[in-house]
Design a protein around this motif. Structure first.
Motif, PDB file in Angstrom:
ATOM      1  N   ALA A   1     -21.166  31.168 -44.373  1.00 57.72           N
ATOM      2  CA  ALA A   1     -22.005  31.935 -43.434  1.00 57.72           C
ATOM      3  C   ALA A   1     -21.278  32.150 -42.117  1.00 57.72           C
ATOM      4  CB  ALA A   1     -23.326  31.204 -43.203  1.00 57.72           C
ATOM      5  N   PHE A   2     -20.647  31.094 -41.600  1.00 56.46           N
ATOM      6  CA  PHE A   2     -19.865  31.229 -40.359  1.00 56.46           C
ATOM      7  C   PHE A   2     -18.670  32.158 -40.559  1.00 56.46           C
ATOM      8  CE2 PHE A   2     -21.854  27.005 -39.398  1.00 56.46           C
ATOM      9  CZ  PHE A   2     -22.524  27.408 -38.249  1.00 56.46           C
ATOM     10  N   ILE A   3     -18.057  32.097 -41.757  1.00 60.18           N
ATOM     11  CA  ILE A   3     -16.942  32.991 -42.053  1.00 60.18           C
ATOM     12  C   ILE A   3     -17.428  34.436 -42.128  1.00 60.18           C
ATOM     13  CG2 ILE A   3     -15.283  33.635 -43.843  1.00 60.18           C
ATOM     14  CD1 ILE A   3     -14.383  31.326 -42.080  1.00 60.18           C
TER      15      ILE A   3
ATOM     16  N   SER B   1     -15.820  37.643 -40.396  1.00 61.10           N
ATOM     17  CA  SER B   1     -15.519  38.905 -41.070  1.00 61.10           C
ATOM     18  C   SER B   1     -16.060  40.084 -40.269  1.00 61.10           C
ATOM     19  CB  SER B   1     -16.138  38.919 -42.478  1.00 61.10           C
ATOM     20  OG  SER B   1     -15.584  37.913 -43.285  1.00 61.10           O
ATOM     21  N   GLY B   2     -17.285  39.919 -39.752  1.00 62.34           N
ATOM     22  CA  GLY B   2     -17.873  40.976 -38.937  1.00 62.34           C
ATOM     23  C   GLY B   2     -17.034  41.276 -37.711  1.00 62.34           C
TER      24      GLY B   2
ATOM     25  N   ILE C   1     -25.203  38.143 -44.074  1.00 70.58           N
ATOM     26  CA  ILE C   1     -26.085  38.006 -42.896  1.00 70.58           C
ATOM     27  C   ILE C   1     -25.231  37.681 -41.670  1.00 70.58           C
ATOM     28  CG2 ILE C   1     -27.836  36.546 -41.810  1.00 70.58           C
ATOM     29  CD1 ILE C   1     -29.209  36.369 -44.546  1.00 70.58           C
ATOM     30  N   GLY C   2     -24.251  36.797 -41.866  1.00 68.30           N
ATOM     31  CA  GLY C   2     -23.329  36.476 -40.769  1.00 68.30           C
ATOM     32  C   GLY C   2     -22.548  37.692 -40.317  1.00 68.30           C
TER      33      GLY C   2
ATOM     34  N   THR D   1     -21.429  41.852 -36.284  1.00 67.87           N
ATOM     35  CA  THR D   1     -21.180  43.261 -36.020  1.00 67.87           C
ATOM     36  C   THR D   1     -22.196  43.822 -35.034  1.00 67.87           C
ATOM     37  OG1 THR D   1     -20.346  43.471 -38.277  1.00 67.87           O
ATOM     38  CG2 THR D   1     -20.780  45.501 -37.103  1.00 67.87           C
ATOM     39  N   TRP D   2     -23.450  43.406 -35.181  1.00 65.93           N
ATOM     40  CA  TRP D   2     -24.508  43.889 -34.288  1.00 65.93           C
ATOM     41  C   TRP D   2     -24.245  43.471 -32.843  1.00 65.93           C
ATOM     42  CZ3 TRP D   2     -28.766  47.015 -34.815  1.00 65.93           C
ATOM     43  CH2 TRP D   2     -29.678  47.005 -33.763  1.00 65.93           C
TER      44      TRP D   2
END
Length: 441
Positions: A21-23, A27-28, A143-144, A149-150
């Motif tokens: 999840a942290f990764i 990625s984002g 989700i991460g 990205t947001w």
């Protein structure tokens, strides 16, 4: 399996998923803030981003082969360490050579989790729960990516506004025309993105913590045998083994033409503000979450191969909407946002099958090596795509738009290859054992 082993397997799965999840956050950042940052400080690295993705795939395929000797835990821990070191170098080492090196290190660290994911989760799940665990890991990771990205662009704009002592609205307006910035404004814009990258070094550190607690045993990654372990190249006499490499390479080539450059295309070519660009790109990750969540139901209804090929074909019209965003005038942002959302959703809905289906083509003992070959094939085409974009496509007018047309054609050809060759035997396994049917469901 006794209760203690069940608990250990579940614990190891969740340790990986939490770290993954942290990764996803990393990625984002890599596909949004990092690419935009590189566009300003090292255009050569930015335009060759797909090439670095391909090299990262090669590196990770090689690292995966170390698992039988080192184990999953030692191998995967190297990922966050590389990312942390790279982000610190970008923030504090002002040497141009550091940008391609740090970019490669970040991409290797992120990609390593994707490469290790299939054999790792396969080792700690049974047939009945495997598809569900794969889907869970993927949508939590995405989700991460969505959150990063947001907020990535928004954080950049806030830091930009703070450095120039102007309002956030004024800073956002400036990012709509980066080429029109003064040298001082551009300098602070670059520094604001560097600030955000440094913040995410903390996220990379958090991804490391769960991995330290993985409870690994040698039998998890090494099978005792007296036989000599060699890769059986005769498996390529099986057309399904060979053609899958071609299919995967085509999909990776098409994706490598467009996915690393969403932010650059929206911001630089369509003139959409930096913060709005991040929000639009995040919509595609939000789509991935939704479509991955419903993936088991879609696959059960359509079958594995039809889900992969059919949904890829459905994504193509939305790619054309993105490429022709300016045609929508005042509705451009809405149209491009919808295009990103549905392109990503349809292309990624059957992603768990993309990971698991090729493992059915080869014997169990050959799966890690075959998985490495798949990533090598994808890596080669990513490098070719990176050089194509750098040396030709992005040097011609509206080259970013042409990338979507080329990717659409390649997706169509790859989907037809998949549907024609694999549907009859692998879409639904009525003649296979009961465990395989459970995986599909």
């Amino acid at each position: 399996m006794d209760q203690q082993e069940v608990k250990r397997f579940n614990f190891n799965n969740w340790a990986y998923i939490i770290s993954y999840a942290f990764i996803g956050l990393m990625s984002g950042v890599a596909f949004d803030v990092l690419v935009t940052f590189l566009q300003q400080v090292d255009i050569s690295t930015a335009s060759s981003f797909s090439t670095y993705m391909g090299i990262a795939s090669f590196a990770c395929a090689g690292i995966l082969l170390l698992v039988p000797k080192l184990g999953y835990k030692k191998v995967i821990i190297s990922g966050p360490i590389m990312i942390i070191a790279a982000l610190l170098c970008i923030s504090y080492v002002d040497v141009k050579l550091i940008y391609p090196i740090a970019t490669l290190a970040i991409l290797v660290g992120v990609t390593l989790f994707d490469v290790v994911l299939p054999p790792y989760l396969t080792a700690y799940t049974n047939d009945e729960e495997r598809t569900k665990v794969f889907s869970r890991a993927m949508y939590i990771n995405v989700i991460g990516m969505t959150l990063a990205t947001w907020f990535g662009g928004t954080l950049s704009v806030k830091r930009f506004a703070s450095r120039l002592s102007i309002t956030i609205d004024q800073a956002s307006k400036l990012t709509e025309n980066i080429s029109g910035m003064t040298s001082e404004q551009l300098h602070h814009f670059i520094l604001s993105q560097r600030d955000v990258l440094l913040m995410f070094a903390i996220i990379a550190f958090l991804s490391l913590i769960p991995l330290l607690f993985i409870k690994e045993k040698r039998k998890d990654y090494f099978e005792e045998t007296h036989e000599k372990r060699e890769f059986d190249w005769s498996i390529f006499k099986n057309k399904y083994v060979l053609l899958w490499l071609i299919y995967f390479a085509m999909i990776r080539f098409g994706a490598s033409l467009i996915t690393p450059y969403f932010s650059v295309f929206l911001n630089n070519e369509l003139g959409i503000s930096r913060a709005t660009t991040s929000h639009l790109v995040s919509y595609q990750y939000f789509a991935m979450v939704i479509f991955l969540f419903i993936s088991p139901y879609v696959v059960k209804k359509l079958g594995k191969v039809v889900s992969l090929g059919g949904l890829a074909l459905l994504s193509i019209p939305f790619m054309l909407i993105i490429a022709n965003g300016r045609m929508f005038g005042g509705a451009m942002i809405l149209a491009v946002g919808a295009g990103l959302f549905f392109r990503s959703g349809f292309m990624n809905c059957a992603n768990p099958i993309m990971n698991s289906l090729p493992m059915e083509f080869v014997p169990k003992n050959l799966r890690p090596a075959y998985n490495s070959l798949i990533f090598v094939a994808g890596g080669i085409t990513s490098i070719i795509a990176g050089q194509f974009t750098k040396l030709y496509l992005f040097k011609i007018p509206v080259g970013y738009s042409y990338a979507y047309y080329i990717a659409g054609i390649i997706y169509a050809l790859a989907a037809m290859l998949l549907l024609v060759v694999y549907t009859k035997k692998y879409n639904r396994h009525h003649d296979e054992d009961e465990n395989t049917e459970n995986e599909v469901a």
